[in-house]
Structure formats: structure tokens, C-alpha cells
Enzyme design. Structure first.
Site, short mmCIF file in Angstrom:
data_model
loop_
_atom_site.label_atom_id
_atom_site.label_comp_id
_atom_site.label_asym_id
_atom_site.label_seq_id
_atom_site.Cartn_x
_atom_site.Cartn_y
_atom_site.Cartn_z
N GLU A 117 10.87 -6.02 11.99
CA GLU A 117 10.60 -7.05 10.98
C GLU A 117 11.65 -7.05 9.86
OE1 GLU A 117 8.59 -9.04 11.96
OE2 GLU A 117 6.89 -8.10 12.95
N HIS A 140 4.71 -4.59 4.93
CA HIS A 140 3.89 -5.30 5.92
C HIS A 140 2.91 -4.31 6.52
CE1 HIS A 140 2.63 -7.38 9.51
NE2 HIS A 140 3.24 -6.53 10.30
N HIS A 142 -1.25 -3.98 8.82
CA HIS A 142 -2.32 -4.62 9.58
C HIS A 142 -3.66 -4.27 8.93
CE1 HIS A 142 0.63 -4.27 13.25
NE2 HIS A 142 1.05 -5.13 12.34
N GLU A 170 -11.90 -9.30 -10.20
CA GLU A 170 -10.52 -9.02 -10.58
C GLU A 170 -9.48 -9.86 -9.80
OE1 GLU A 170 -9.33 -6.35 -12.73
OE2 GLU A 170 -11.39 -6.39 -13.45
N HIS A 211 -2.51 -11.32 12.69
CA HIS A 211 -1.52 -10.24 12.74
C HIS A 211 -1.65 -9.28 11.53
CE1 HIS A 211 2.81 -8.87 13.73
NE2 HIS A 211 2.25 -8.01 12.90
P1 13P Z 1 8.06 -2.08 13.94
O1 13P Z 1 7.61 -0.85 14.67
O2 13P Z 1 9.29 -2.70 14.57
O3 13P Z 1 8.20 -1.83 12.47
O4 13P Z 1 6.93 -3.20 14.13
C1 13P Z 1 5.64 -2.98 13.68
C2 13P Z 1 4.93 -4.24 13.32
O5 13P Z 1 3.96 -4.18 12.60
C3 13P Z 1 5.45 -5.53 13.84
O6 13P Z 1 4.89 -6.60 13.15
ZN ZN Z 2 2.88 -6.11 12.34
#
Ligand code: 13P
Ligand code: ZN
Length: 268
Positions: A117, A140, A142, A170, A211
């Protein structure tokens, strides 16, 4: 006095601590998630080599970031392992003079490379720096409930924003600008990077449908705190669905915005 090791630079230590915390929050299963943080020259000047160990092609024009140095997580690397082997799971890269390459100055010792990413990260850094020169972090992950929210709410960033604002008092104070939303796209490429960067101009949090989330901030605390806040609000949504008897009204949100003097997105 002996010279500090690169792994002990304050920004590197902060990334290690942050990755471990994100793992413990359950936001980064397996290799899920990635972090990139700008290190300023005052911090790395006496430590990093001038000559790169390896060079990666970026596949897009990162000219606004030429010379900038980033700590970045590696592709395929597990957040749970960052603290035990930072030299393998993290790298420090400098954007090359051509604006199209990243020069490895430290880390990725097993032959690894930056997160898949990285295009989205760098495009988001460019977008945020244009509106806030102090932005240093793109993250980033999940986050479980935030991710789940994108399965049940309309694919509309104003609806998602209003739902989150209502879930905890908040929220409108922490992210008055709201959150951005992108419908599902193939991850790990330039196209999703460009689409996310368009959102990053207006928002510090961008949801990726089915995602995860991206968060941007001046430092790791700000970005982490944004994820924590939207994740908790999303969790409260799932805890209260089908049970709810009252909710924060638009009038109450307006009163909060007035009391905390926040310039919120005028969707209520
Ligand atoms: P990477 O292992 O390349 O960082 O990817 C993880 C991920 O969350 C892809 O969206
Ligand atoms: Zn991801």
C-alpha cells in the site's frame, strides 16, 4: 559516548510501539495493515547512510516527496513480529531525486520491501501535506467493527459520518470533518491510492469498503486515536442495534459543535 543505533531513533521506537498496540487491538491480523511515518532530518542526520542499500521503483510520480525519509512497514510482514525483529519488518526509505524511486537506507534485512500500500501511503502523504504541512503519519488497518460497518451501512460517507457521530458524544469533536468512504476496489495499487488521496484532501479518516480504514495525522497518537475513536463508535453501533431506545439527536450534535467550537461538516 557510543552512538545510538538506528533502531533506537525515537520515530522508529514509536512505530514499533504503535504496531504492537495495533496488533493487540486486533486491528492487524496476519500481515494486515501498514504504517508510514516521516522522519525529520534533525532526527536521522547523524545516523542514516547517504548511499542506499537497495532501490525500489514506485511506479508513480512522488515528486512532492523528493528527499523525504520514511519509516515504513514491510509487505507481507506481521505486526505481531515488528517488536521482536524491527530490522526485518521495518525499513527506512528516502524518496529518490527522480521522484519515482525509494532508496532503502536501513531495515528489510531479509530482502523485504515496503508495504504493497506504499503508493496509497505516499499519495496520501502528498495530499495531507498540501493541506497540513505538519502531517507525518499515514496508517492503514483492518479495525474489526469499522470494517464490519461497511457491510451494513449505505455506501455514503455522510450517512457513515452521521452514524459514527451519534454513537459517542466525543466523535464530532474528534473528527468534525467527518470520514471519507471508498467503495470496494482492488487494493495495493495506484488506482486505489489516487482515489484515497482525493478523499485525504478533506478527511483524516477514509474507510475502504469491506477492507478497513486509513488514518492520517501529525503524529502516531493522532492517527491511532482516530482509528480508536471510529472503531469504538462502530462497536457501539453493533452493540446497540436492535436495542436502541434513544440516540444523540442532530440538535445535540449542533450543541456539542458550538460548545467545543468545532467547524463540523454541515450535513446535519
Ligand atoms: P502489506 O502486507 O503489503 O502491507 O498489505 C497488507 C494490507 O493490509 C493490504 O491492504
Ligand atoms: Zn489492508
Amino acid at each position: 559516548m557510543s552512538k545510538m543505533k538506528i533502531v533506537d531513533l525515537p520515530t522508529v521506537r514509536e512505530v514499533i510501539r504503535c504496531a504492537s498496540n495495533m496488533y493487540r487491538m486486533g486491528w492487524d491480523e496476519r500481515n494486515g495493515g501498514n504504517i508510514s511515518v516521516i522522519i525529520d532530518p534533525e532526527e536521522y542526520r547523524d545516523y542514516l547512510p547517504e548511499e542506499p542499500h537497495r532501490v525500489f521503483q514506485l511506479g508513480f510520480d512522488a515528486t512532492p516527496l523528493i528527499g523525504r525519509v520514511f519509516v515504513v512497514t514491510g509487505t507481507g510482514k506481521y505486526f505481531k513480529n515488528v517488536d521482536v525483529a524491527p530490522e526485518v519488518n521495518l525499513g527506512i526509505v528516502r524518496i529518490g531525486k527522480d521522484g519515482h524511486s525509494a532508496e532503502l537506507l536501513w531495515g528489510f534485512e531479509d530482502g523485504g520491501r515496503p508495504t504493497s500500500e506504499f503508493p496509497t501511503h505516499l499519495m496520501n502523504h502528498i495530499a495531507r501535506l498540501a493541506v497540513n504541512p505538519k502531517n507525518h503519519v499515514v496508517m492503514h488497518c483492518h479495525a474489526t467493527h469499522a470494517l464490519a460497518l461497511t457491510y451494513v451501512l449505505p455506501e455514503d460517507e455522510d450517512e457513515i459520518t452521521k452514524t459514527l457521530w451519534r454513537m459517542s458524544t466525543e466523535c464530532i469533536v474528534v473528527f468534525p470533518e467527518g470520514v471519507g468512504y471508498l467503495p470496494w476496489m482492488v487494493c495495493g495499487g495506484n488506482e486505489i491510492g489516487e482515489a484515497t488521496a482525493l478523499k485525504a484532501h478533506d478527511y483524516r479518516v477514509v474507510f475502504w469498503g469491506m477492507h478497513g480504514v486509513f488514518a492520517m495525522g501529525d503524529d502516531l497518537d493522532e492517527a491511532f486515536g482516530l482509528v480508536e475513536t471510529v472503531e469504538k463508535a462502530s462497536q457501539i453501533y453493533f452493540l446497540t442495534q436492535d436495542h436502541v431506545r434513544q440516540s444523540i439527536t442532530d440538535e445535540q450534535l449542533k450543541k456539542l459543535a458550538a460548545a467545543f467550537k468545532v467547524d463540523y461538516k454541515k450535513i446535519i
